[in-house]
Design an enzyme around this catalytic site. Structure first.
Site, mmCIF file in Angstrom:
data_model
loop_
_atom_site.group_PDB
_atom_site.id
_atom_site.type_symbol
_atom_site.label_atom_id
_atom_site.label_comp_id
_atom_site.label_asym_id
_atom_site.label_seq_id
_atom_site.Cartn_x
_atom_site.Cartn_y
_atom_site.Cartn_z
ATOM 1 N N GLN A 125 0.832 -1.202 0.000
ATOM 2 C CA GLN A 125 0.000 0.000 0.000
ATOM 3 C C GLN A 125 0.871 1.258 0.000
ATOM 4 O O GLN A 125 0.689 2.162 -0.811
ATOM 5 C CB GLN A 125 -0.899 -0.018 1.257
ATOM 6 C CG GLN A 125 -1.775 1.205 1.398
ATOM 7 C CD GLN A 125 -2.833 1.265 0.325
ATOM 8 O OE1 GLN A 125 -3.540 0.285 0.098
ATOM 9 N NE2 GLN A 125 -2.956 2.382 -0.371
ATOM 10 N N ASP A 216 -7.214 6.256 7.658
ATOM 11 C CA ASP A 216 -7.571 4.845 7.460
ATOM 12 C C ASP A 216 -8.665 4.516 8.481
ATOM 13 O O ASP A 216 -8.920 5.294 9.406
ATOM 14 C CB ASP A 216 -6.308 3.969 7.674
ATOM 15 C CG ASP A 216 -6.570 2.485 7.411
ATOM 16 O OD1 ASP A 216 -7.587 2.154 6.766
ATOM 17 O OD2 ASP A 216 -5.760 1.651 7.860
ATOM 18 N N ARG A 283 -1.982 0.950 -7.147
ATOM 19 C CA ARG A 283 -1.613 -0.353 -6.582
ATOM 20 C C ARG A 283 -1.215 -1.301 -7.724
ATOM 21 O O ARG A 283 -0.262 -2.060 -7.621
ATOM 22 C CB ARG A 283 -2.792 -0.967 -5.795
ATOM 23 C CG ARG A 283 -3.177 -0.230 -4.523
ATOM 24 C CD ARG A 283 -2.139 -0.384 -3.431
ATOM 25 N NE ARG A 283 -1.854 -1.756 -3.071
ATOM 26 C CZ ARG A 283 -2.534 -2.484 -2.192
ATOM 27 N NH1 ARG A 283 -3.558 -1.946 -1.544
ATOM 28 N NH2 ARG A 283 -2.201 -3.749 -1.930
HETATM 29 N N1 NVA Z 1 -5.875 -0.883 8.522
HETATM 30 C C1 NVA Z 1 -6.745 -1.576 7.616
HETATM 31 C C2 NVA Z 1 -6.192 -1.502 6.220
HETATM 32 C C3 NVA Z 1 -7.041 -2.149 5.167
HETATM 33 C C4 NVA Z 1 -6.413 -2.081 3.808
HETATM 34 C C5 NVA Z 1 -6.903 -3.016 8.063
HETATM 35 O O1 NVA Z 1 -5.905 -3.625 8.483
HETATM 36 O O2 NVA Z 1 -8.012 -3.538 8.013
HETATM 37 N N1 CP Z 2 -6.065 -1.083 0.571
HETATM 38 C C1 CP Z 2 -6.187 -2.411 0.541
HETATM 39 O O1 CP Z 2 -5.244 -3.158 0.805
HETATM 40 O O2 CP Z 2 -7.422 -2.850 0.179
HETATM 41 P P1 CP Z 2 -7.963 -4.341 0.218
HETATM 42 O O3 CP Z 2 -8.154 -4.715 1.666
HETATM 43 O O4 CP Z 2 -9.249 -4.270 -0.538
HETATM 44 O O5 CP Z 2 -6.961 -5.251 -0.419
#
Ligand code: NVA
Ligand code: CP
Length: 301
Positions: A125, A216, A283
């Site tokens: 990411q 986030d 990505r």
């Molecule tokens: N911090 C979030 C990121 C998702 C891409 C998670 O770990 O669920």
């Molecule tokens: N940002 C990200 O990693 O999204 P996903 O959880 O959809 O892969």
């Protein structure tokens, strides 16, 4: 080479960014007959589809494995899985709850291992986020304000920013700060690169002077049982129009998926400052570059 932490890419960042920019303009089919195994222990939209599409476009193939449908679920060890898969495929990507699982996979695998997100980091990411920032700002001589949970994305952002020399201010409630060991490493990189690192509990202080505001989710995958407390503790950390106005027309970033109305308002996510879908698109391009490097040993296209 593995990509378990964003720090693993330190020496190859420039090559990855250059290849990403080329691959964004034109496809190069350079991974013919190469296979990537992707093991997911948690849900995914972007990571799964961008890696799978990346392998297809590069002329190779990706295999999606839901961890619960592999022998890992029945107790086969990670080290046996690593040594077996290494005999079939050219790279393994793992999205896991425990960061240690990816480290262990990397230790026993004879092919490159990629961290597709753990509780500690989300290097793919942030690799792509850095590329996106470079695209929009043409430089890392900017300040990024991260507002919210000091989670996996925040940890990788701290490392990534400090490596490239971008100032970063993290605003999070007490008790939700980024990982201490990561912060220690980031400060070491920052000493070399000249980046400023600030950890504060005050979102307004963090966004002041910031060219980029990043957030986030407040409840990451696997933290669902903490939801009630988290929603209470993060309520003053929303990226909304009032907070965005404290900076001067900043870019707004979010790794997605977003919970509109919680960490970010619908208004801000849909505003002209928001580059979340450019960020999501990258990505694909950046992971193609990463795959060229790791699976193909290609540093220049
Ligand atoms: N911090 C979030 C990121 C998702 C891409 C998670 O770990 O669920
Ligand atoms: N940002 C990200 O990693 O999204 P996903 O959880 O959809 O892969």
């Amino acid at each position: 080479m593995n990509l378990i932490s964003i720090a693993d890419a330190e020496k190859n960042l420039e090559n990855i960014f250059e290849m990403s920019a080329k691959l964004k303009k034109k496809n190069f089919k350079v991974l013919n007959e190469k296979t990537l195994a992707m093991i997911f222990e948690k849900p995914s939209t972007r990571t799964r589809v961008s890696f799978e599409a990346a392998m297809t476009q590069l002329g190779g193939h990706a295999i999606y494995l839901d961890r619960t449908n592999t022998q890992l679920k029945r107790g086969e060890t990670i080290k046996d899985t690593a040594r077996t898969l290494s005999r079939y495929v050219d790279g393994i990507m793992l999205r896991a709850n425990e960061h240690e699982d990816v480290v262990e996979l990397g230790g026993y695998s004879t092919v490159p291992v990629i961290n597709g997100l753990t509780d500690l980091e989300h290097p793919c990411q942030v690799l792509s986020d850095l590329f996106t920032i470079k695209e929009f700002k043409n430089s890392f001589n900017v300040k990024l304000a991260y507002v919210g949970d000091g989670n996996n994305v925040c940890n990788s952002l701290l490392l990534g920013s400090s490596i490239v020399g971008m100032d970063i201010s993290v605003a999070c409630p007490k008790g939700y700060e980024p990982d201490e060991e990561i912060l220690r490493k980031a400060k070491k990189y920052a000493k070399k690169s000249g980046a400023d690192i600030e950890i504060t509990a005050d979102p307004a202080a963090a966004v002041t002077g910031a060219e980029i505001i990043y957030t986030d989710v407040w409840v990451s995958m696997g933290q669902e049982s903490e939801e009630k407390n988290r929603l209470r503790d993060f309520k003053n950390y929303q990226v909304n129009a009032k907070l965005v106005r404290k900076a001067s027309s900043p870019l707004v970033m979010h790794c997605l998926p977003a919970k509109r109305g919680l960490e970010i308002t619908d208004e801000v996510l849909e505003s002209k400052n928001s580059i979340v879908f450019e960020q999501a698109e990258n990505r694909l391009h950046v992971q193609k570059a990463l795959l060229c490097l790791l699976l193909g040993g290609i540093k220049k296209l």
